[in-house]
Design a protein around this motif. Structure first.
Motif, PDB file in Angstrom:
ATOM      1  N   LYS A   1       0.739  -1.125  -0.009  1.00  0.00           N
ATOM      2  CA  LYS A   1      -0.020   0.105  -0.202  1.00  0.00           C
ATOM      3  C   LYS A   1       0.973   1.305  -0.025  1.00  0.00           C
ATOM      4  N   GLU A   2       0.328   2.528  -0.268  1.00  0.00           N
ATOM      5  CA  GLU A   2       0.946   3.800  -0.170  1.00  0.00           C
ATOM      6  C   GLU A   2      -0.077   4.362   0.802  1.00  0.00           C
ATOM      7  N   GLY A   3       0.734   5.083   1.757  1.00  0.00           N
ATOM      8  CA  GLY A   3       0.207   5.758   2.785  1.00  0.00           C
ATOM      9  C   GLY A   3       0.743   7.266   2.945  1.00  0.00           C
ATOM     10  N   CYS A   4       1.970   7.180   3.410  1.00  0.00           N
ATOM     11  CA  CYS A   4       2.477   8.852   3.649  1.00  0.00           C
ATOM     12  C   CYS A   4       3.330   9.056   2.366  1.00  0.00           C
ATOM     13  N   GLY A   5       3.989   8.244   1.789  1.00  0.00           N
ATOM     14  CA  GLY A   5       4.961   8.403   0.608  1.00  0.00           C
ATOM     15  C   GLY A   5       6.169   9.206   1.109  1.00  0.00           C
ATOM     16  N   GLU A   6       6.602   8.782   2.625  1.00  0.00           N
ATOM     17  CA  GLU A   6       7.534   9.604   2.986  1.00  0.00           C
ATOM     18  C   GLU A   6       8.217   8.920   3.985  1.00  0.00           C
ATOM     19  N   GLY A   7       7.956   7.633   4.155  1.00  0.00           N
ATOM     20  CA  GLY A   7       8.845   6.914   4.834  1.00  0.00           C
ATOM     21  C   GLY A   7       8.306   6.576   6.661  1.00  0.00           C
ATOM     22  N   GLU A   8       7.232   7.174   6.682  1.00  0.00           N
ATOM     23  CA  GLU A   8       6.960   7.375   7.901  1.00  0.00           C
ATOM     24  C   GLU A   8       5.983   6.197   8.532  1.00  0.00           C
ATOM     25  N   CYS A   9       5.219   5.562   7.600  1.00  0.00           N
ATOM     26  CA  CYS A   9       4.078   4.877   8.079  1.00  0.00           C
ATOM     27  C   CYS A   9       4.237   3.396   7.910  1.00  0.00           C
ATOM     28  N   GLY A  10       5.189   2.994   7.068  1.00  0.00           N
ATOM     29  CA  GLY A  10       5.400   1.525   6.687  1.00  0.00           C
ATOM     30  C   GLY A  10       4.540   0.659   6.039  1.00  0.00           C
ATOM     31  N   VAL A  11       3.251   1.294   5.640  1.00  0.00           N
ATOM     32  CA  VAL A  11       2.269   0.564   4.833  1.00  0.00           C
ATOM     33  C   VAL A  11       3.011  -0.392   3.461  1.00  0.00           C
ATOM     34  N   CYS A  12       4.054   0.478   2.838  1.00  0.00           N
ATOM     35  CA  CYS A  12       4.678   0.137   1.793  1.00  0.00           C
ATOM     36  C   CYS A  12       5.672  -1.001   1.982  1.00  0.00           C
ATOM     37  N   SER A  13       6.094  -1.243   3.275  1.00  0.00           N
ATOM     38  CA  SER A  13       7.177  -2.384   3.361  1.00  0.00           C
ATOM     39  C   SER A  13       7.129  -3.689   2.624  1.00  0.00           C
TER      40      SER A  13
ATOM     41  N   VAL B   1      12.473  -2.758   3.640  1.00  0.00           N
ATOM     42  CA  VAL B   1      12.580  -1.543   3.348  1.00  0.00           C
ATOM     43  C   VAL B   1      11.216  -0.572   3.072  1.00  0.00           C
ATOM     44  N   ASN B   2      11.066   0.478   2.978  1.00  0.00           N
ATOM     45  CA  ASN B   2       9.797   1.206   2.664  1.00  0.00           C
ATOM     46  C   ASN B   2      10.025   1.649   1.232  1.00  0.00           C
ATOM     47  N   SER B   3       9.133   0.842   0.394  1.00  0.00           N
ATOM     48  CA  SER B   3       9.506   0.901  -1.032  1.00  0.00           C
ATOM     49  C   SER B   3       8.954   2.379  -1.604  1.00  0.00           C
ATOM     50  N   CYS B   4       8.514   2.994  -0.870  1.00  0.00           N
ATOM     51  CA  CYS B   4       8.076   4.623  -1.168  1.00  0.00           C
ATOM     52  C   CYS B   4       9.450   5.435  -1.425  1.00  0.00           C
ATOM     53  N   LEU B   5      10.424   4.810  -0.634  1.00  0.00           N
ATOM     54  CA  LEU B   5      11.760   5.557  -0.544  1.00  0.00           C
ATOM     55  C   LEU B   5      12.577   4.984  -1.604  1.00  0.00           C
TER      56      LEU B   5
HETATM   57  S1  FES Z   1       4.078   4.910   2.158  1.00  0.00           S
HETATM   58 FE1  FES Z   1       4.547   5.431   4.236  1.00  0.00          FE
HETATM   59  S2  FES Z   1       6.441   4.774   4.518  1.00  0.00           S
HETATM   60 FE2  FES Z   1       5.989   4.383   2.336  1.00  0.00          FE
END
Ligand code: FES
Ligand code: FES
Length: 157
Positions: A40-52, A60-64
Motif C-alpha cells: 500500500k501507499e500511505g504517507c509516501g515519506e517513509g513514516e507509516c510503513g504500509v509500503c514495506s 525497506v519502505n518501497s516508497c523511498l
Molecule cells: S507509504 Fe508510508 S512509509 Fe512508504
C-alpha cells in the motif's frame, strides 16, 4: 520509449523485466506496473510503513526506494508470504488473534514481522514492539498485532 530504462527483478520468486521511468519509485513499479497491490501507499515519506517489502532480504519502505536500486534484486511482497492458498503461520496468527481491523496496515505489518522473526525467532513483547516501530496502525492499538506475532513465534517452536 527513449526516456525509459529496462528493469529486471524477481518478485515472490518470479522474474520480471519491464521498462520504467528512470526516477520511478519501487512502490509504483510494484503496484502500478506489476500489480502487486497488496503493497500500500500511505504517507509516501517513509513514516507509516504500509509500503514495506523485503528487498534482498532487508525490510525497506518501497516508497523511498528508486526502482533502479532494485535492479537484479529479489523482492518479497505480502502476496509472496502465503504458499498458494495456504497462509503463512504469521498470517494465520493475525487472523486468529484479530491482528487486523481495517487491514490497511496489515501487509506492511506482516512484512515487518516476517523480517523480525527471521532475525529473532522468539522476540519478547518489547522486541516485537521495536521490530514493528516503523509501522503505524490507526485501528488496533497494537496489542493484538503484538499478540499475533508472539503467537506465530510460539507456534513455530
Ligand atoms: S507509504 Fe508510508 S512509509 Fe512508504
Ligand atoms: S488495522 Fe487499520 S490501520 Fe491497522
Amino acid at each position: 520509449m527513449a526516456d525509459q530504462i529496462m528493469l529486471s527483478l524477481k518478485v515472490n520468486g518470479q522474474s520480471h523485466s519491464l521498462q520504467v521511468h528512470p526516477f520511478a519509485r519501487l512502490l509504483d513499479v510494484l503496484r502500478e506496473d506489476l500489480r502487486f497491490t497488496g503493497t500500500k501507499e500511505g504517507c509516501g515519506e517513509g513514516e507509516c510503513g504500509v509500503c514495506s517489502i523485503l528487498l534482498n532480504g532487508r525490510l525497506v519502505n518501497s516508497c523511498l526506494v528508486p526502482a533502479v536500486q532494485a535492479q537484479g534484486g529479489e523482492i518479497v511482497t505480502v502476496e509472496g508470504l502465503a504458499d498458494g492458498q495456504r497462509l503463512s503461520s504469521l498470517q494465520d496468527a493475525f487472523l486468529t488473534q484479530n491482528g487486523a481491523q481495517c487491514g490497511f496496515c496489515t501487509p506492511g505489518m506482516l512484512l515487518a514481522a516476517t523480517d523480525l522473526l527471521q532475525r529473532n525467532p522468539h522476540p519478547d513483547e518489547a522486541a516485537v514492539r521495536e521490530g514493528l516501530a516503523g509501522n503505524l496502525c490507526r485501528c488496533t492499538g497494537y496489542v493484538k498485532i503484538v499478540d499475533a506475532v508472539q503467537t506465530a513465534a510460539r507456534e513455530a517452536r
